[in-house]
Design a protein around this motif. Structure first.
Motif, PDB file in Angstrom:
ATOM      1  N   UNK A  14       0.830  -1.208   0.000  1.00  0.00           N
ATOM      2  CA  UNK A  14       0.000   0.000   0.000  1.00  0.00           C
ATOM      3  C   UNK A  14       0.864   1.256   0.000  1.00  0.00           C
ATOM      4  N   UNK A  15       1.917   1.248   0.783  1.00  0.00           N
ATOM      5  CA  UNK A  15       2.816   2.403   0.848  1.00  0.00           C
ATOM      6  C   UNK A  15       3.517   2.606  -0.496  1.00  0.00           C
ATOM      7  N   UNK A  16       3.958   1.511  -1.110  1.00  0.00           N
ATOM      8  CA  UNK A  16       4.602   1.616  -2.420  1.00  0.00           C
ATOM      9  C   UNK A  16       3.631   2.162  -3.469  1.00  0.00           C
ATOM     10  N   UNK A  17       2.408   1.671  -3.446  1.00  0.00           N
ATOM     11  CA  UNK A  17       1.399   2.143  -4.403  1.00  0.00           C
ATOM     12  C   UNK A  17       1.087   3.617  -4.163  1.00  0.00           C
ATOM     13  N   UNK A  18       0.981   4.031  -2.902  1.00  0.00           N
ATOM     14  CA  UNK A  18       0.718   5.432  -2.568  1.00  0.00           C
ATOM     15  C   UNK A  18       1.871   6.310  -3.058  1.00  0.00           C
ATOM     16  N   UNK A  19       3.094   5.863  -2.855  1.00  0.00           N
ATOM     17  CA  UNK A  19       4.259   6.617  -3.328  1.00  0.00           C
ATOM     18  C   UNK A  19       4.274   6.700  -4.859  1.00  0.00           C
TER      19      UNK A  19
END
Length: 175
Positions: A14-19
């Motif tokens: 999720x963090x990678x996708x948000x970034x």
């Protein structure tokens, strides 16, 4: 314990996708600032369409400037350009005419020698008679040569400008 491992890996994804989305958003924002039109709330497809159109216009402008450079250097024209030289090519002071059609803009470049009587108003009159409206005009003196650049657009975009007819009329005018 396996549940916890999976949930932390899901958080990482999720963090990678948000970034990734944030980075993409920043890139599109920078693209919007590079366009000549003012930045407003545009949808992504509109932004990409405008960017594509702008790049194509820049490519056409580069090609037009290359043709203009050839004309100013007196190197003549090749088969890709729509330039014409009058029948006095052997005379270095002869008038050289180039007519370029760039979508809705018609560009007329004239390199005139001081020994040739050249009437700019006659060129403009031909353009007006052929339903073209002059939108920009520039000239410069280099030694005993005068370089004119006239940009015109069709009075009615639906009808357009008959470039070959304009070219022939201007060629007759230069003789």
């Amino acid at each position: 314990m396996t549940r916890r491992g999976r949930s932390s890996s899901g958080v990482d994804r999720n963090a990678l996708e948000r970034d990734r989305r944030q980075h993409t958003k920043e890139l599109f924002s920078r693209l919007g600032f590079l366009l000549p039109t003012p930045l407003s709330q545009r949808s992504l497809p509109e932004l990409l369409d405008q960017a594509t159109t702008h790049v194509k216009q820049l490519e056409q402008r580069v090609e037009m400037l290359k043709q203009k450079k050839q004309l100013l250097e007196g190197s003549g024209t090749d088969d890709r350009t729509t330039g014409i030289r009058d029948h006095m090519m052997s005379d270095a002071r002869s008038t050289v005419l180039t007519v370029s059609d760039l979508d809705s803009i018609l560009e007329v470049c004239v390199k005139s020698g001081s020994n040739k009587k050249f009437m700019l108003h006659q060129v403009i009159q031909v353009l007006v008679e052929e339903a073209a409206q002059v939108v920009a005009l520039s000239y410069s003196n280099v030694g005993d040569r005068i370089f004119y650049t006239i940009k015109a657009e069709a009075v009615s975009p639906r009808i357009g400008i008959e470039t070959s007819r304009v070219r022939e009329r201007l060629k007759e005018l230069m003789l």
